[in-house]
Scaffold this motif. Structure first.
Motif, PDB file in Angstrom:
ATOM      1  N   PRO A 274     -14.230  -7.301 -18.729  1.00  0.00           N
ATOM      2  CA  PRO A 274     -13.566  -8.517 -18.835  1.00  0.00           C
ATOM      3  C   PRO A 274     -12.475  -8.724 -17.704  1.00  0.00           C
ATOM      4  CG  PRO A 274     -13.607  -7.669 -21.240  1.00  0.00           C
ATOM      5  CD  PRO A 274     -14.250  -6.587 -20.182  1.00  0.00           C
ATOM      6  N   LEU A 275     -12.611  -9.868 -17.310  1.00  0.00           N
ATOM      7  CA  LEU A 275     -11.674 -10.411 -16.181  1.00  0.00           C
ATOM      8  C   LEU A 275     -12.028  -9.862 -14.967  1.00  0.00           C
ATOM      9  CD1 LEU A 275      -7.804 -10.393 -17.952  1.00  0.00           C
ATOM     10  CD2 LEU A 275      -9.750 -12.350 -17.686  1.00  0.00           C
ATOM     11  N   GLN A 277     -13.891  -9.275 -11.233  1.00  0.00           N
ATOM     12  CA  GLN A 277     -14.477 -10.290 -10.216  1.00  0.00           C
ATOM     13  C   GLN A 277     -15.343  -9.501  -9.491  1.00  0.00           C
ATOM     14  OE1 GLN A 277     -10.693 -11.718  -8.074  1.00  0.00           O
ATOM     15  NE2 GLN A 277      -9.511 -10.441  -9.438  1.00  0.00           N
ATOM     16  N   HIS A 292     -22.214 -18.666 -19.684  1.00  0.00           N
ATOM     17  CA  HIS A 292     -21.648 -18.246 -20.730  1.00  0.00           C
ATOM     18  C   HIS A 292     -21.260 -16.692 -20.948  1.00  0.00           C
ATOM     19  CE1 HIS A 292     -19.450 -18.535 -24.832  1.00  0.00           C
ATOM     20  NE2 HIS A 292     -20.428 -17.483 -25.172  1.00  0.00           N
ATOM     21  N   LEU A 295     -20.418 -14.749 -17.508  1.00  0.00           N
ATOM     22  CA  LEU A 295     -19.128 -15.167 -16.933  1.00  0.00           C
ATOM     23  C   LEU A 295     -18.088 -15.572 -17.989  1.00  0.00           C
ATOM     24  CD1 LEU A 295     -20.073 -17.128 -13.732  1.00  0.00           C
ATOM     25  CD2 LEU A 295     -19.332 -14.682 -13.761  1.00  0.00           C
ATOM     26  N   MET A 296     -18.200 -16.678 -18.482  1.00  0.00           N
ATOM     27  CA  MET A 296     -17.202 -17.412 -19.173  1.00  0.00           C
ATOM     28  C   MET A 296     -16.640 -16.616 -20.343  1.00  0.00           C
ATOM     29  SD  MET A 296     -16.060 -19.291 -21.708  1.00  0.00           S
ATOM     30  CE  MET A 296     -17.489 -20.090 -22.499  1.00  0.00           C
ATOM     31  N   ALA A 297     -17.396 -16.041 -20.925  1.00  0.00           N
ATOM     32  CA  ALA A 297     -17.333 -15.364 -22.331  1.00  0.00           C
ATOM     33  C   ALA A 297     -16.189 -14.361 -22.283  1.00  0.00           C
ATOM     34  CB  ALA A 297     -18.503 -15.042 -23.117  1.00  0.00           C
ATOM     35  N   GLU A 298     -16.201 -13.725 -21.006  1.00  0.00           N
ATOM     36  CA  GLU A 298     -15.402 -12.381 -20.627  1.00  0.00           C
ATOM     37  C   GLU A 298     -14.485 -12.692 -19.799  1.00  0.00           C
ATOM     38  OE1 GLU A 298     -18.099  -8.980 -20.455  1.00  0.00           O
ATOM     39  OE2 GLU A 298     -17.722  -8.699 -22.600  1.00  0.00           O
ATOM     40  N   GLY A 299     -14.216 -13.950 -19.352  1.00  0.00           N
ATOM     41  CA  GLY A 299     -13.304 -14.284 -18.426  1.00  0.00           C
ATOM     42  C   GLY A 299     -13.341 -13.953 -16.944  1.00  0.00           C
ATOM     43  N   LYS A 300     -14.705 -13.552 -16.677  1.00  0.00           N
ATOM     44  CA  LYS A 300     -15.151 -13.038 -15.389  1.00  0.00           C
ATOM     45  C   LYS A 300     -15.057 -14.093 -14.158  1.00  0.00           C
ATOM     46  CE  LYS A 300     -18.118  -9.434 -17.417  1.00  0.00           C
ATOM     47  NZ  LYS A 300     -19.339  -9.039 -17.844  1.00  0.00           N
ATOM     48  N   SER A 301     -14.984 -13.660 -13.049  1.00  0.00           N
ATOM     49  CA  SER A 301     -15.019 -14.618 -11.942  1.00  0.00           C
ATOM     50  C   SER A 301     -16.049 -14.245 -10.801  1.00  0.00           C
ATOM     51  CB  SER A 301     -13.760 -14.560 -11.028  1.00  0.00           C
ATOM     52  OG  SER A 301     -12.528 -14.690 -11.910  1.00  0.00           O
TER      53      SER A 301
END
Length: 362
Positions: A274-275, A277, A292, A295-301
């Motif tokens: 999570p988070l 990059q 989702h 990427l988004m669900a775990e705050g990834k970039s």
């Protein structure tokens, strides 16, 4: 002046070394005698996929010696050892804020076939030949704008340095300039070609505690381990995502994806914590991701990086200093070929026989 150059006459055709005519440098340009030039995947793409107009002289990782300077050139002089990198305008907002790799005119200046003033420097009879990356280093001499020519230390073997202008700069710069991993963090490098191995060396310089190298060639994984990888995974033999999650406490903080292979891109996202990059530097075709879950669900970039987000005239001399200090041994990637073996060098690169071929012209 008359020079020898490897001409690409049509899409997918072998390189043909022929006599061509090179116009002299105009204002803010320099004439460089090419000593050596790297062979890069981008050259193969340009040869085969018509991203630039034909006929053209390709090559964009040239190193050489300045022989003549045009009017208004202030940063270079005859006799300087130089590396040539990508062309950029120097005037747009991105150039002026230290991001010339996303210059507003990048595609036109590097792939459009003409110099910045929209004229040609290379000619064959009545035919104009396109210029590539503002240099066309598959030739014995080039004319380039001083803006994309980098003065380098004369104490280092000039024949080694050309790939610093693109592939090696891309891998190292993606780590050091864009991701900027914190000391003691983890990173996964997908693909152990010249770009990926340069990223591994940079990750070691940055102090990453865990450096995962992923490839399908055991020989490249062995070299990755020698250059700083702490873990090596052959994607044909293991569950890459599972192994990384197990070894890296749920996933890595960072990833560099250099293969451009869609399933590997998905792996690089799924093996992030999570988070985390991920920097994408490979030329990737159209593909689907689950925004989702991936990427988004775990705050990834996920970010795209070109040329390592580098300012070549700042970053390339730094890489040379790291090399001199023994911290960036990129010479271990290199095999030299004579200029007339250019087609063999490309074939060996495509087959994975060699990591980074360099053609010697002088």
């Amino acid at each position: 002046m008359k020079i020898k150059a490897a001409v690409t006459h049509a899409q997918g055709k072998d390189f043909s070394i022929e006599e061509v005519r090179l116009s002299g440098p105009k204002s803010n340009e320099v004439l460089v005698k090419v000593v050596a030039t790297g062979v890069c995947h981008t050259d193969a793409v340009a040869r085969d996929l018509a991203i630039s107009p034909y006929p053209i002289v390709l090559g964009h990782e040239g190193s050489g010696i300045v022989e003549q300077v045009g009017e208004n050139v202030t940063s270079l002089a005859a006799g300087d050892h130089v590396v040539m990198s990508f062309a950029h305008c120097g005037q747009c907002e991105n150039c002026l804020t230290g991001h010339p790799t996303v210059c507003a005119a990048f595609n036109d200046l590097n792939f459009g076939g003409r110099m910045e003033d929209q004229t040609y420097r290379l000619h064959q009879g009545d035919t104009d030949l396109g210029t590539f990356f503002g240099q066309s280093s598959f030739s014995t001499h080039v004319v380039a704008h001083e803006r994309n020519v980098v003065k380098v230390d004369k104490d280092v073997d000039l024949a080694l340095l050309g790939p610093l202008g693109c592939g090696i700069q891309t891998g190292a710069g993606t780590v050091l300039n864009r991701l900027k991993p914190e000391f003691g963090t983890s990173i996964a490098i997908y693909g152990c070609g010249a770009v990926g191995l340069s990223a591994i060396m940079a990750a070691k310089i940055a102090g990453c505690q865990q450096i995962f190298a992923i490839d399908v060639h055991d020989s490249r994984l062995e070299l990755a381990r020698e250059l700083g990888a702490t873990h090596t995974l052959n994607g044909k033999n293991v569950d890459v995502v599972g192994e990384i999650r197990k070894a890296a406490d749920g996933g890595t903080h960072y990833a560099v994806e250099s293969t451009g292979v869609p399933p590997v891109v998905r792996q690089c996202l799924n093996a992030l914590r999570p988070l985390g990059q991920a920097a994408i530097v490979g030329v990737t075709p159209e593909m689907n991701i689950d925004v989702h879950n991936d990427l988004m669900a775990e705050g990834k970039s996920m970010i795209g990086v070109i040329e390592g987000d580098s300012v070549p005239r700042v970053f390339i001399p730094k890489l040379v200093e790291f090399y001199k200090a023994g911290k960036f041994p990129f010479d271990k990637l290199i095999k030299f070929y004579p200029f007339d073996q250019i087609n063999q060098a490309f074939e060996d690169s495509q087959k994975g026989v060699v990591v980074k071929p360099i053609l010697k012209l002088a």
